[in-house]
Scaffold this active site. Structure first.
Site, mmCIF file in Angstrom:
data_model
loop_
_atom_site.group_PDB
_atom_site.id
_atom_site.type_symbol
_atom_site.label_atom_id
_atom_site.label_comp_id
_atom_site.label_asym_id
_atom_site.label_seq_id
_atom_site.Cartn_x
_atom_site.Cartn_y
_atom_site.Cartn_z
ATOM 1 N N GLY A 8 79.770 56.423 35.246
ATOM 2 C CA GLY A 8 80.603 56.176 36.542
ATOM 3 C C GLY A 8 80.250 54.835 37.211
ATOM 4 O O GLY A 8 79.320 54.272 37.005
ATOM 5 N N GLN A 29 78.935 49.662 44.504
ATOM 6 C CA GLN A 29 78.610 48.895 43.441
ATOM 7 C C GLN A 29 79.050 47.496 43.028
ATOM 8 O O GLN A 29 78.565 46.553 42.445
ATOM 9 C CB GLN A 29 78.344 49.630 42.258
ATOM 10 N N CYS A 31 71.189 54.114 36.894
ATOM 11 C CA CYS A 31 72.445 53.403 37.837
ATOM 12 C C CYS A 31 72.317 52.088 37.570
ATOM 13 O O CYS A 31 71.492 51.200 37.248
ATOM 14 C CB CYS A 31 71.883 53.853 39.149
ATOM 15 N N LEU A 32 73.606 51.679 37.423
ATOM 16 C CA LEU A 32 73.894 50.169 36.957
ATOM 17 C C LEU A 32 73.450 49.311 38.017
ATOM 18 O O LEU A 32 72.809 48.090 37.794
ATOM 19 C CB LEU A 32 75.609 49.896 36.846
ATOM 20 N N HIS A 81 76.230 61.901 41.688
ATOM 21 C CA HIS A 81 75.726 60.601 41.641
ATOM 22 C C HIS A 81 76.504 59.622 42.368
ATOM 23 O O HIS A 81 76.047 59.022 43.368
ATOM 24 C CB HIS A 81 75.187 60.354 40.431
ATOM 25 N N GLU A 82 77.700 59.896 41.929
ATOM 26 C CA GLU A 82 78.724 58.768 42.419
ATOM 27 C C GLU A 82 79.083 59.234 43.925
ATOM 28 O O GLU A 82 79.420 58.091 44.738
ATOM 29 C CB GLU A 82 80.157 58.574 41.496
ATOM 30 N N HIS A 91 76.625 57.728 46.291
ATOM 31 C CA HIS A 91 76.858 56.144 46.448
ATOM 32 C C HIS A 91 77.733 56.072 47.652
ATOM 33 O O HIS A 91 77.525 55.042 48.603
ATOM 34 C CB HIS A 91 77.470 55.500 45.197
HETATM 35 CO CO CO Z 1 74.757 54.674 40.519
#
Ligand code: CO
Length: 172
Positions: free
Chosen positions: A44, A49, A90-91, A133-134, A137
């Site tokens: 995701g 991000q 997480c990226l 999770h997304e 964000h």
């Molecule tokens: Co993330």
């Protein structure tokens, strides 16, 4: 590809603004995000991000089928009482993976890039986890906020380092 914002970047902590115009610009942005997500091997990706504080996220839980869900102004409309714990990464927080407890099953309402409303009913497993999770964000919440105090303590040194290099990059 857009560069992924790393822990310590203030955009990751902002509450993202709702999308109000479903226009060409949004369509292009969504396309770019989908490319960025696959190039980064993510399950995701949320707009903050890539530095845009708007309520857009992409999730693809299929692991290789390239069937992305485009989530615009998404909202969790139902969550199970049952919670499950599993590892997350997480990226934006490279090299840290920790167990996070979350509701096992969620339903989500969102809009796609064409302005069509849709609902994901009773997502479970990795899909449920990625959706939550997304959507977090978009509220400026990161998975490390949801881990146990002991886990948080264990990675606090790493997080401080990430935040410092993020600041140094911004200043350069
Ligand atoms: Co993330």
């Amino acid at each position: 590809m857009a560069s992924i914002r790393i822990y310590g970047d203030p955009v990751l902590r902002k509450k993202a603004a709702p999308v109000t115009a479903f226009d060409d610009k949004l369509g292009k942005f969504v396309e770019q995000m989908i490319d960025d997500m696959y190039e980064s091997d993510g399950v995701g990706l949320a707009a903050p991000q890539v530095g845009e504080s708007v309520r857009v996220a992409i999730v693809d839980p299929t692991g290789g089928e390239k069937a992305p869900y485009v989530l615009i102004n998404p909202e969790v409309i139902e969550r199970s009482e049952e919670q499950v714990e599993d590892e997350e990464g997480c990226l934006s927080i490279p090299d840290i993976r920790l167990k996070v407890r979350r509701p096992a099953i969620v339903s989500v309402r969102a809009w796609n890039e064409h302005g069509e409303e849709y609902t994901i009913e009773n997502a479970a497993g990795l899909f449920a986890r990625a959706l939550q999770h997304e959507i977090d964000h978009l509220e400026g919440i990161l998975f490390v906020d949801r881990v146990s105090p002991v886990s948080r303590q264990l990675v606090s040194g790493k997080l401080k380092k990430l935040a410092k290099s993020s600041r140094d990059r911004a200043a350069a």
